[in-house]
Each structure stands twice: as structure tokens, then as C-alpha cells.
Design a protein around this motif. Structure first.
Motif, mmCIF file in Angstrom:
data_model
loop_
_atom_site.group_PDB
_atom_site.id
_atom_site.type_symbol
_atom_site.label_atom_id
_atom_site.label_comp_id
_atom_site.label_asym_id
_atom_site.label_seq_id
_atom_site.Cartn_x
_atom_site.Cartn_y
_atom_site.Cartn_z
ATOM 1 N N ASN A 66 2.515 -2.943 -20.756
ATOM 2 C CA ASN A 66 1.593 -3.972 -20.266
ATOM 3 C C ASN A 66 0.763 -3.339 -19.139
ATOM 4 O OD1 ASN A 66 2.677 -5.850 -22.031
ATOM 5 N ND2 ASN A 66 4.170 -6.554 -20.507
ATOM 6 N N ALA A 67 0.033 -2.292 -19.468
ATOM 7 C CA ALA A 67 -0.570 -1.346 -18.524
ATOM 8 C C ALA A 67 -1.339 -1.979 -17.389
ATOM 9 C CB ALA A 67 -1.497 -0.401 -19.268
ATOM 10 N N ILE A 68 -1.280 -1.277 -16.260
ATOM 11 C CA ILE A 68 -2.087 -1.638 -15.082
ATOM 12 C C ILE A 68 -3.317 -0.785 -15.114
ATOM 13 C CG2 ILE A 68 -2.169 -1.506 -12.585
ATOM 14 C CD1 ILE A 68 0.711 -2.285 -12.521
ATOM 15 N N GLY A 115 0.850 -1.180 0.000
ATOM 16 C CA GLY A 115 0.000 0.000 0.000
ATOM 17 C C GLY A 115 0.883 1.226 0.000
ATOM 18 N N VAL A 116 0.400 2.296 -0.616
ATOM 19 C CA VAL A 116 1.118 3.569 -0.592
ATOM 20 C C VAL A 116 0.192 4.585 0.072
ATOM 21 C CG1 VAL A 116 2.236 5.377 -1.944
ATOM 22 C CG2 VAL A 116 2.386 2.995 -2.705
ATOM 23 N N TYR A 117 0.698 5.222 1.124
ATOM 24 C CA TYR A 117 -0.093 6.151 1.922
ATOM 25 C C TYR A 117 0.651 7.472 2.075
ATOM 26 C CZ TYR A 117 -2.137 1.669 3.265
ATOM 27 O OH TYR A 117 -2.717 0.423 3.236
ATOM 28 N N VAL A 118 -0.112 8.534 2.246
ATOM 29 C CA VAL A 118 0.459 9.831 2.614
ATOM 30 C C VAL A 118 0.033 10.113 4.045
ATOM 31 C CG1 VAL A 118 0.530 12.302 2.150
ATOM 32 C CG2 VAL A 118 0.425 10.691 0.242
ATOM 33 N N VAL A 161 4.496 0.906 -10.445
ATOM 34 C CA VAL A 161 3.476 0.026 -9.872
ATOM 35 C C VAL A 161 3.464 -1.250 -10.691
ATOM 36 C CG1 VAL A 161 1.039 -0.200 -9.292
ATOM 37 C CG2 VAL A 161 2.146 2.034 -9.108
ATOM 38 N N LEU A 162 3.624 -2.379 -10.007
ATOM 39 C CA LEU A 162 3.662 -3.693 -10.651
ATOM 40 C C LEU A 162 2.394 -4.468 -10.314
ATOM 41 C CD1 LEU A 162 7.331 -4.537 -9.601
ATOM 42 C CD2 LEU A 162 6.577 -3.509 -11.752
ATOM 43 N N GLY A 163 1.901 -5.223 -11.281
ATOM 44 C CA GLY A 163 0.682 -5.992 -11.059
ATOM 45 C C GLY A 163 0.705 -7.299 -11.822
ATOM 46 N N LYS A 195 -5.380 -3.908 -1.320
ATOM 47 C CA LYS A 195 -6.408 -4.835 -1.815
ATOM 48 C C LYS A 195 -6.366 -4.967 -3.330
ATOM 49 C CE LYS A 195 -9.516 -4.019 2.030
ATOM 50 N NZ LYS A 195 -10.773 -3.439 2.492
ATOM 51 N N ASP A 196 -5.693 -4.017 -4.007
ATOM 52 C CA ASP A 196 -5.570 -4.091 -5.469
ATOM 53 C C ASP A 196 -4.455 -5.022 -5.913
ATOM 54 O OD1 ASP A 196 -7.687 -2.325 -5.731
ATOM 55 O OD2 ASP A 196 -6.372 -0.561 -5.810
#
Length: 193
Positions: free
Chosen positions: A191-193, A111-114, A154-156, A135-136
Motif C-alpha cells: 500500500n505504497a507511500i 520527522g527524521v533528521y541527520v 514509514v507509515l502514512g 509536514k508530510d
């Protein structure tokens, strides 16, 4: 209708002295308005809130925050990467952080948070916004600061059959503060997310 044939009234004739006196009074009024302006009459270059006065505020400590992660029993959330800057221009630094559940094997989603400063002295930082929700099922690499923006790759995964060790989708994102919120700006698709 014809004008009255009566005598001329004395106040209906203007003399040069009347015009000079009126012009001088009007000039004095304009000069007074130009000199006496409201305190906030100067042009504003930026609509950001004013910076707080006093000693500098430290960036929020990501290790003192609580994250909305559901980790396996005995596993704790761990901070993988962090950057700090005044992202929203309010004169106080925020901390952007990559967090995931600790695992001895595999790579759990991140997760990435500020984080913003604690609401009261001695309190824990609060999550101002979630940039990437764990969760993604995403992984984060190349997390960095670029001026007042946050950048990351971002990798998926293209399917549930793709091994979690080997993400096959990748896209770089930049998050910027615009119009009172964080905006995600995706880079070119790979290979877009």
C-alpha cells in the motif's frame, strides 16, 4: 637533390659507446622517476575525506539540537528513536533521529533528521539533512541502523478521512550516503507511500 660530396662530419657517425652511454642515461632517468614520486601518488581506494586525528569525536546529542517542528502551545519536541554511525565516512559520527511533538493523546507526525557535530565546542548539533519531513504527515516505526545505513518503516494515510491513529500505508526505506548526499531507497510497496 644529391648529398654533399664534402668530407663526413665526425658527429654524424654513431659508435657503440654513444648508444651505451645514451641507454645508461635513459635507464638512470627512468629509475629516478620510479623512486621519487609525489607524496599523493599512491592509489586511493576510497574518495572519502581523511579521518580526523586525535581522540574520537562523540556522536551528536539529539537532545541538544533544535528541530523545525511546530508544536502545540506547551508541547515540546521529543526524541523517539536515535542511531549513530559515521554515515558519510568522514571519520566523525552523525546521529539519525526520529522526532515529533509530544502529545498525551494521538500520534503526531514524525520527522527524521541527520545531525552533524556542533560547529564549535559546546555548541548544539546541526541538522545536516531532513530524511522525512513532518509536514508530510508520516509516522516512523522499526527505526534502526543497518551497517552505515539508516532503515525505517514509514507509515502514512491514504486520505484525510483515515484516522490518525491507524495509518493504512506502509513502506520500508533505507537511506545511504552516496556521491556526497543521502539517497532514499524504497523497499517493496505495501500500500505504497
Amino acid at each position: 637533390m644529391q648529398p654533399s660530396a664534402g668530407p663526413a662530419l665526425p658527429h654524424t657517425h654513431s659508435r657503440a659507446v654513444h648508444w651505451i652511454t645514451t641507454a645508461a642515461a635513459l635507464g638512470a632517468l627512468v629509475a629516478a622517476v620510479a623512486v621519487v614520486q609525489p607524496a599523493d601518488a599512491s592509489p586511493k581506494a576510497d574518495a572519502r575525506p581523511p579521518a580526523p586525528s586525535g581522540p574520537p569525536v562523540p556522536a551528536p546529542d539529539p537532545h541538544a539540537a533544535t528541530y523545525p517542528l511546530t508544536c502545540a502551545p506547551g508541547a515540546k519536541a521529543e526524541v523517539i528513536s536515535q542511531v549513530s554511525a559515521d554515515f558519510d565516512g568522514d571519520g566523525r559520527p552523525e546521529t539519525a533521529v526520529v522526532v515529533r511533538c509530544h502529545s498525551d493523546t494521538g500520534t503526531p507526525p514524525s520527522g527524521v533528521y541527520v545531525l552533524s557535530a556542533p560547529a564549535h565546542p559546546g555548541g548544539a548539533p546541526t541538522i545536516a539533512v531532513t530524511l522525512v519531513n513532518p509536514k508530510d504527515d508520516r509516522q516512523i516505526s522499526d527505526f534502526r541502523l543497518d551497517g552505515d545505513s539508516v532503515k525505517a518503516t514509514v507509515l502514512g494515510f491514504s486520505s484525510d478521512d483515515t484516522p490518525r491513529c491507524c495509518p493504512d500505508l506502509k513502506r520500508t526505506y533505507t537511506w545511504e550516503w552516496r556521491d556526497g548526499r543521502y539517497v532514499a531507497l524504497p523497499g517493496p510497496a505495501s500500500n505504497a507511500i
